[in-house]
Design an enzyme around this catalytic site. Sequence first.
Site: not given
Length: 331
Positions: A201, A255
């Site tokens: 992330k 992400k």
Amino acid sequence: MSASYPAIRLRRTRATNWSRALHRENVLTPADLIWPLFVTEGQNVEEPVASLPGVSRWSVDGIAARAREAVALGIPCLALFPNTPAEKRSDDGAEALNPDNLMCRAIRAIRDACGTDIGVLTDVALDPYTAHGQDGLLDEAGYVLNDATIDTLVGQSLNQAAAGADIIAPSDMMDGRVGAIREALEEEGHANIQIMAYAAKYASAFYGPFRDAVGSRGLLKGDKKTYQMDPANAEEALREVALDIAEGADSVMVKPGLPYLDIVRRVKERFEVPVFAYQVSGEYAMIEAAAAAGAGDRAGLVMETLMAFKRAGCSGVLTYHAPLAAQILRG
Ligand code: PBG
């Protein structure tokens, strides 16, 4: 002199609809979609999120209705995010541990409405619950503490598990949290609850509308760069993924989505595990803005980007366009 012909004509298989269908390498179905939903207090409440046109926060009853809609559309899983009322946010994010918090009530409402016809993925991180908008606990200098935060994240995970979550999805990026959560789930009799780790992330500029939706944007001071990854790094993403798999993650997530398809591909090739991508709020807003400006056809933009995730190696995609995409796919 004889005419020169191309030895191979790749256009031959593209000439007709039936032939394109026959040669298509990847398919997208509603079963590839995870639909993120924002939960808010009240009854019969729908609050549109201005920076996410077409997306609303729903009160728990509305979440149950969205779950029924998802089942009808063939969407297999929902992801939940609460907009915790301001008075319940605190420096230690204790509301995350409340068995009657918004998240737990939404999980139970989905279960009541749809039984086991749909999966419920729950986000583990403290930002919707802290008064400072960071994902963890702070020391006096404002640094996000790793190990102390993990204790709360474990409690948050067990709270969600007890309410009926199917997939625990830690999005906090603390070191070692997947292992700690896995162990606690096993000890508490939740051996079959999955963990989808937000493994890679990035500290991204694409999260703005999400922070509006969960009400943390105005609270957050500074950034999340001491725990979320530097967008310049790829090898480090592979190390993050390796650790989360070793610690017991069932699947991993990359992400944001589209700007990081190279990471999806490398993770898939290296580890051969289920990989998901989160097409985040800023990506959704970009597509909506392009469509509103007449720069592209909404359905075309949505379906092309979702197919790109499949081509890159994703098992599925978290996207706010899930209901639209499922409708398009079902014709
Ligand atoms: C918070 C969290 C974020 C998102 C999912 N979980 C935002 C952040 O890290 O600040 C972003 C999702 C989106 O932008 O759609 N732990």
